[in-house]
Motif scaffolding. Sequence first.
Motif, short mmCIF file in Angstrom:
data_model
loop_
_atom_site.label_atom_id
_atom_site.label_comp_id
_atom_site.label_asym_id
_atom_site.label_seq_id
_atom_site.Cartn_x
_atom_site.Cartn_y
_atom_site.Cartn_z
N THR A 159 43.22 42.83 40.47
CA THR A 159 43.92 43.07 39.20
C THR A 159 43.63 41.92 38.26
OG1 THR A 159 45.86 41.89 39.96
CG2 THR A 159 45.79 44.26 40.39
N ALA A 160 44.21 42.06 37.09
CA ALA A 160 44.04 41.00 36.09
C ALA A 160 44.59 39.69 36.62
CB ALA A 160 44.71 41.40 34.80
N GLU A 161 45.74 39.79 37.29
CA GLU A 161 46.36 38.56 37.78
C GLU A 161 45.45 37.85 38.77
OE1 GLU A 161 50.19 39.57 39.45
OE2 GLU A 161 50.26 41.20 38.00
N SER A 162 44.88 38.63 39.65
CA SER A 162 44.11 37.97 40.70
C SER A 162 42.87 37.28 40.12
CB SER A 162 43.71 38.96 41.80
OG SER A 162 43.16 40.12 41.24
N LEU A 163 42.52 37.64 38.92
CA LEU A 163 41.40 36.95 38.29
C LEU A 163 41.87 35.93 37.26
CD1 LEU A 163 38.81 39.80 37.74
CD2 LEU A 163 38.93 38.13 39.57
N ASN A 164 43.18 35.81 37.16
CA ASN A 164 43.74 34.85 36.21
C ASN A 164 43.30 35.16 34.79
OD1 ASN A 164 45.17 33.38 38.04
ND2 ASN A 164 43.42 32.05 38.51
N MET A 165 43.31 36.40 34.46
CA MET A 165 42.88 36.72 33.11
C MET A 165 43.88 37.66 32.46
SD MET A 165 39.62 39.03 34.08
CE MET A 165 39.07 39.17 32.41
N ASP A 166 43.69 37.75 31.18
CA ASP A 166 44.61 38.56 30.39
C ASP A 166 44.48 40.02 30.79
OD1 ASP A 166 46.50 38.82 28.35
OD2 ASP A 166 44.92 39.72 27.09
N LYS A 167 45.64 40.68 30.84
CA LYS A 167 45.61 42.08 31.27
C LYS A 167 44.77 42.93 30.33
CE LYS A 167 48.04 45.49 33.61
NZ LYS A 167 46.96 46.45 33.55
N LYS A 168 44.93 42.65 29.06
CA LYS A 168 44.19 43.46 28.08
C LYS A 168 42.69 43.28 28.26
CE LYS A 168 47.16 44.10 24.08
NZ LYS A 168 47.47 43.55 22.74
N GLU A 169 42.35 42.05 28.41
CA GLU A 169 40.93 41.77 28.57
C GLU A 169 40.39 42.47 29.81
OE1 GLU A 169 40.15 37.66 29.04
OE2 GLU A 169 37.96 37.90 28.96
N PHE A 170 41.17 42.35 30.86
CA PHE A 170 40.76 42.99 32.11
C PHE A 170 40.59 44.49 31.91
CE2 PHE A 170 41.81 45.08 36.12
CZ PHE A 170 40.95 44.42 36.97
N ASP A 171 41.56 45.08 31.24
CA ASP A 171 41.50 46.52 31.03
C ASP A 171 40.29 46.91 30.20
OD1 ASP A 171 43.68 46.93 32.54
OD2 ASP A 171 45.11 47.07 30.87
N SER A 172 40.06 46.10 29.21
CA SER A 172 38.91 46.45 28.37
C SER A 172 37.61 46.33 29.15
CB SER A 172 38.87 45.56 27.12
OG SER A 172 38.65 44.24 27.50
N TYR A 173 37.57 45.34 30.02
CA TYR A 173 36.40 45.22 30.87
C TYR A 173 36.26 46.45 31.75
CZ TYR A 173 34.78 40.43 30.13
OH TYR A 173 34.23 39.31 29.61
N MET A 174 37.40 46.85 32.30
CA MET A 174 37.36 47.96 33.24
C MET A 174 37.07 49.27 32.53
SD MET A 174 37.64 46.75 36.17
CE MET A 174 38.05 48.09 37.27
N ALA A 175 37.51 49.37 31.30
CA ALA A 175 37.29 50.61 30.56
C ALA A 175 35.82 50.76 30.19
CB ALA A 175 38.14 50.62 29.31
#
Lengths: 211, 748
Positions: free
Chosen positions: B382-398
């Motif tokens: 998840t975003a947390e496990s990568l220490n990154m912003d949730k939004k950023e993570f989601d955008s990466y995943m999207a």
Amino acid sequence: MATNVASGAHNFKVVLLGEGCVGKTSLLLRYIEDKFNDKHLTTLQATFLNKRLNINGKRINLSIWDTAGQEKFHALGPIYYRNSNGAILVYDITDEDSFGKVKNWVKELKKMLGSDIVLTIAGNKIDLEHERTVPLEEAESYANMVGAKHFYTSAKLNQGVEDLFLDLTKEMLNKSEQTSQMDVSRTSQVLVVDDELTPVQTSCCSGSKSN
Amino acid sequence: MWYGPNLQRSYKYMMFASKMPSLRIDKSDLKCKNGCDYFGNPQWQGYCSKCHREQMQRQRKAEKESSATLPKPEQKKTDRGLKITSHSSFSKFEEKRLRQSETLKKANLLKFSVFKKSSTDDHDHSAEKRLPEFKIPAMVNEGMKSDFRMKFSQLSPSMDRDARVFVHSFIMDVIKCANVLTVDELSERVQRQYQRFMRHMDTSSHFTNVDSDTKELLMDFVEKHAMTYLHELPSVVFSPTGTDDERLDRAMSERIQQLSWVGEKHLECKLDRSNAECRQLLYKAISELLGMDSALSPGGKLSRVRRACRHVLRLCSHAAPASADDLLPALIFTVLKANPPRLVSNINFVTRFCNAQRLMTGEGGYYFTNLCCAVSFIENLTAESLNMDKKEFDSYMAMPASIGGSSWAAALSLCGAAREAQEQREGAAQVLAQAQQLQARADSLAANALSFEEQIAKKVQDVLAKTPLEIKPRRELPRFGKFKEINTAALIDLGSNNDTEEPKATAKQPQPQATTTQLTEPVYTATDSVEITHKQPDTSVIVQPSDEPKLNILGFEVIERESPSKSPQNWDLKKTGSTELLTPSPLGFTPFDSRSIDELMTPDEFVTDHLPPGLSNINYDIDLSDFSGDNSIAEDAPKTENKDPFSPDGLRKTVPFDPFAPQTSKDYAVLESFDEFSFVHKNQETDPFEVVHRGNNPFSPVEMRADLENDPFTPQKKSTSILDDNDSPTSACLLPSPLLPQSSKKST
């Protein structure tokens, strides 16, 4: 299962648990180096150690597993400590949080593995005694409460490291002999106990329990 | 993640008892289909194990009653599969995928059933024939035998037999149960089999002397062979029917692809991608991970993982030994970059069917556990496990996997390309260095050759300068010219030998004689006699020729080469005259020689060394021995002498060489070097003959011509026929002096 006796030798698996930077790896490294210095073992890694001991004429294979201590890997703990016979919970005596972490680990281990696992708590970095923030009494009383042994160690000064592992091994030996006396097929029942302690499980597990 | 729960469910395999604490499946989904309070399991068709077992028993009974023959594995399986799909609370998409995988498995099963030859079509004979049809190919047995002999050569054959029998029964057992038991039951059964074998080793008298280490090796041996065979059977132990393994494989692969944007920074592992060694290790680790799929036995897969992890460890251990804190992130990174095929299936296969003992304690087990952790982490990332912003993570995943992947794949492939380029550059540099070395050596060689040539030329000139005048005095012999005309080369040879070569001439002569022997008795004898006679005079005469080394030289060469070709004619001429004289030859050999020679001559094989070991040979030997001594000292003579001083063959061979000898620059260079130095210095004074050689050998046209020019006779035929040329000079210079007196005597 883990304590299975193969041709008279005991195989024990020990996991090192604890927060990051409390010295798990240093403890293991110290143990490895003091044992193997003369053998010129290139300590490329301090993550895993297979060690043979002989206690009271009993052959023992000790496998010590280091674990990743970062918080984000906490959820992986179960994969590491399943089927282990002993756990060393390491905390930093200068860091109260790490002691709190130990308590969490104890709870989790008790929940998942019940009393099958021998717990040992190690307060590391006693060379920094003057910076101690975890009260000595609190730590020892807590250890007593959960039925764990408590040791003070210093990987840096090589204090108590040998004792820690030796004592743990003896404890595990006792336990395995008890269980083997109780029931030969004990190993299969280990799972059952686990399941009772952890009510919420995957379907598979409960299925096997109901058998 | 839509597949989060499914993946987690799969974790029960990884964890055996599935103690995963966090589980997000609704409880009601998990209850037994029968409505009892226990939990159900998709693999048991949604029943709890109790109800499932009852159900199974009922089914089996029904089967027995109905036909008692129908194994119906396919039917059962498909039933199960359908039930799973109907039961599972997945999204439609999920269901579709599952059905796909089920059909895939059906296909596998069909394949398998073909292998078994028991399909639903032939009802009549499936039950009886099923067992025999399951026969394990003899190849497996043979393979085990040889493998055992190789690994445990010191163990007794009874153990080999035990192991093989056990593996056989083991495989049969697994195959028999595969259709009936669920995967977990099967896994348990396999584990029990391992334990059984362990017990057998502990108790059996065959294994009393075996230490525990060897027993473990034997255990591995058994596991390896049993599982290698079973692994190849579709859907028995590797991603078995009734499990989601294949679907999970695909999900995992997609997931990893989607996460391909995750880099080492996100995982907080310190990898230096610009470091060549670092990249190398990463590549090695990745290739090992990829190789896991191709290993067949659990042990093989484990060792692959172990090797991969060792590379990863080396990757992390910069200064201090690597710790688990370093290992895991790096391993996760490696897995993300490798995206190993059928990862989940492989992991499940090992967890289920690897000897649990080893999985728990060995080094391989530890690394394998780490791999499980890495996979689990990737699944639940998840975003947390990568220490990154949730939004950023989601955008990466999207982001479409192709895009995310492309950048990283490009980076990685760039690394690869960079490495390759570097390697090639190094290779090119090496080649360049080699080329330069070669160039340098070639240059030096050329310089050498030049200087050598100059040296030789100079030396030749020196020699020529020293000995030019002597030719003329020899001319005085023209009175013999008449004689020469008649005798030509043969006479010349004899004469030359006699004249110049005290030892060498004799050596050369025998050869020509041998060749001549073919012709006829008289001729041969004549030659012999001539030679012999000549020789004797030679020794005496030697002193005389010493006066004119150069002349001798010229004549000598000519003589050697020409002699074989022309000699016959000459001999013929001489025969008549000289035979009688010759037969009594100075050596004291009587007609024997002539006889033996005659015999030899008749057959055409004079060329070969077949010459019967008659007295004739003895004669030659004697002659040769004389030569040999001389020759050894002065082997300057062209190849002819070197090759066979004793056999006539050499002469023949020499013939072709001779005319063009000047051309052969290499040989001449070599020979020359030797000749000049050794001969000139040593022999010059004593033996004029050698000197002569040098003059001729150099073959450098210039020198030759110079010589020829000096010689009054040579100019007429220079290059076309050396023989002729030789004749003229030889006749002029050499022959006359020694031969004339003798020949004249003889002839007369």
